[in-house]
Design a protein around this motif. Structure first.
Motif, PDB file in Angstrom:
ATOM      1  N   ASP A 195       0.808  -1.223   0.000  1.00 16.23           N
ATOM      2  CA  ASP A 195       0.000   0.000   0.000  1.00 16.23           C
ATOM      3  C   ASP A 195       0.837   1.269   0.000  1.00 16.23           C
ATOM      4  O   ASP A 195       0.383   2.308  -0.484  1.00 16.23           O
ATOM      5  CB  ASP A 195      -0.942   0.014   1.219  1.00 16.23           C
ATOM      6  N   GLU A 196       2.025   1.195   0.550  1.00 19.53           N
ATOM      7  CA  GLU A 196       2.861   2.381   0.604  1.00 19.53           C
ATOM      8  C   GLU A 196       4.328   1.975   0.468  1.00 19.53           C
ATOM      9  O   GLU A 196       4.807   1.096   1.171  1.00 19.53           O
ATOM     10  CB  GLU A 196       2.646   3.126   1.934  1.00 19.53           C
ATOM     11  N   GLY A 203       1.324   8.009  -2.911  1.00 21.72           N
ATOM     12  CA  GLY A 203       1.085   7.201  -1.710  1.00 21.72           C
ATOM     13  C   GLY A 203      -0.390   7.048  -1.416  1.00 21.72           C
ATOM     14  O   GLY A 203      -1.219   7.904  -1.729  1.00 21.72           O
ATOM     15  N   GLY A 204      -0.730   5.946  -0.809  1.00 19.52           N
ATOM     16  CA  GLY A 204      -2.125   5.693  -0.454  1.00 19.52           C
ATOM     17  C   GLY A 204      -2.785   4.686  -1.371  1.00 19.52           C
ATOM     18  O   GLY A 204      -3.809   4.096  -0.997  1.00 19.52           O
ATOM     19  N   ARG A 207       0.434  -0.456  -4.704  1.00 23.59           N
ATOM     20  CA  ARG A 207       1.483  -0.476  -5.724  1.00 23.59           C
ATOM     21  C   ARG A 207       1.825  -1.920  -6.094  1.00 23.59           C
ATOM     22  O   ARG A 207       1.730  -2.831  -5.271  1.00 23.59           O
ATOM     23  CB  ARG A 207       2.747   0.214  -5.192  1.00 23.59           C
TER      24      ARG A 207
END
Length: 260
Positions: A195-196, A203-204, A207
């Protein structure tokens, strides 16, 4: 000896016989001269016939253009007389693997060759081992390709050490971690979601990461790490890694374009 004279219808004496067979009554020198003249005539006739025969047999072929003659002489063989039609031998450039649309091969300042999208920007920072860590980014900042040199003795060992850190990321989810086939040396790949991730600009959102580590032609180990959004699937990260790997040439070496 008497002979019969057909014109006079009577037998002739020795004088008339000599008229019918003159050669027999020539003296020896004259007989030799006659035989010599006869031999010379026969020799001249024979020589003339031989010259004619040789000239007929060695008559030159019709004129052909040099290029056409060469083509006819090589067609139908493979150079060893095996009756195989000749095939062309293209250069590496002619048989090179075509790059994906929008990609270009380039020589990086760190000395390696790589292929990536044309409009991406480049950033570099020093590394504790080997070449600098280089990041290539898309114009919108949503995608990234990272290149660096690996310290560990094998790609798989390096990825196992890196996974320890990746597992600390928020929302980490492993997809795969395994050794993979390679053209030179060994290679391994770690694919995961998180997620980060540090250094990412969006970010958020989840990925998607493909971390590919491999041994190159110089015997050194390198990493190609692709980052992107998980929302649009894994194909774009896969294309990034596969294209960069296919065209990668380590510093200090000259490599032919990949063959198609």
């Amino acid at each position: 000896m008497r002979v019969y004279d057909t014109e006079r219808q009577e037998w002739g004496g020795s004088r008339r016989e000599r008229l019918f067979h003159t050669d027999q009554y020539l003296d020896v020198p004259r007989q030799k001269a006659v035989r010599q003249r006869t031999g010379i005539v026969l020799a001249v006739v024979g020589l003339a016939f031989g010259v004619w025969a040789l000239a007929w047999k060695d008559e030159p072929e019709p004129y052909r253009e040099p290029a056409a003659a060469e083509q006819e002489s090589t067609a139908g063989t493979d150079g060893a007389g095996n009756g195989v039609p000749p095939t062309g031998s293209g250069t590496h450039d002619a048989a090179s693997t075509a790059l994906p649309v929008g990609y270009a091969s380039q020589q990086d300042a760190e000395g390696y060759r790589i292929a990536l999208p044309e409009d991406w920007t480049r950033e570099a920072r020093s590394s504790q081992y080997g070449i600098d860590v280089v990041d290539y980014r898309s114009p919108d900042g949503t995608r990234r390709l990272q290149v660096f040199q690996v310290l560990e003795t094998s790609p798989y060992a390096s990825l196992k050490a890196a996974r320890v850190e990746a597992e600390k990321l928020d929302g980490y989810e492993a997809v795969s971690l395994a050794e993979v086939p390679a053209d030179t040396g060994s290679a391994a790949e770690h694919e995961y979601r998180a997620d980060e991730i540090a250094g990412e600009q969006d970010g958020g959102s989840t990925r998607h990461v493909i971390d590919h580590r491999f041994e190159a032609a110089d015997g050194e180990r390198y990493a190609l790490v692709a980052y992107g959004s998980d929302a649009d699937g894994a194909e774009d990260e896969r294309e990034l890694v596969d294209t960069a790997l296919l065209w990668f040439c380590p510093p200090g070496l000259e490599c032919d374009p990949p063959a198609g």
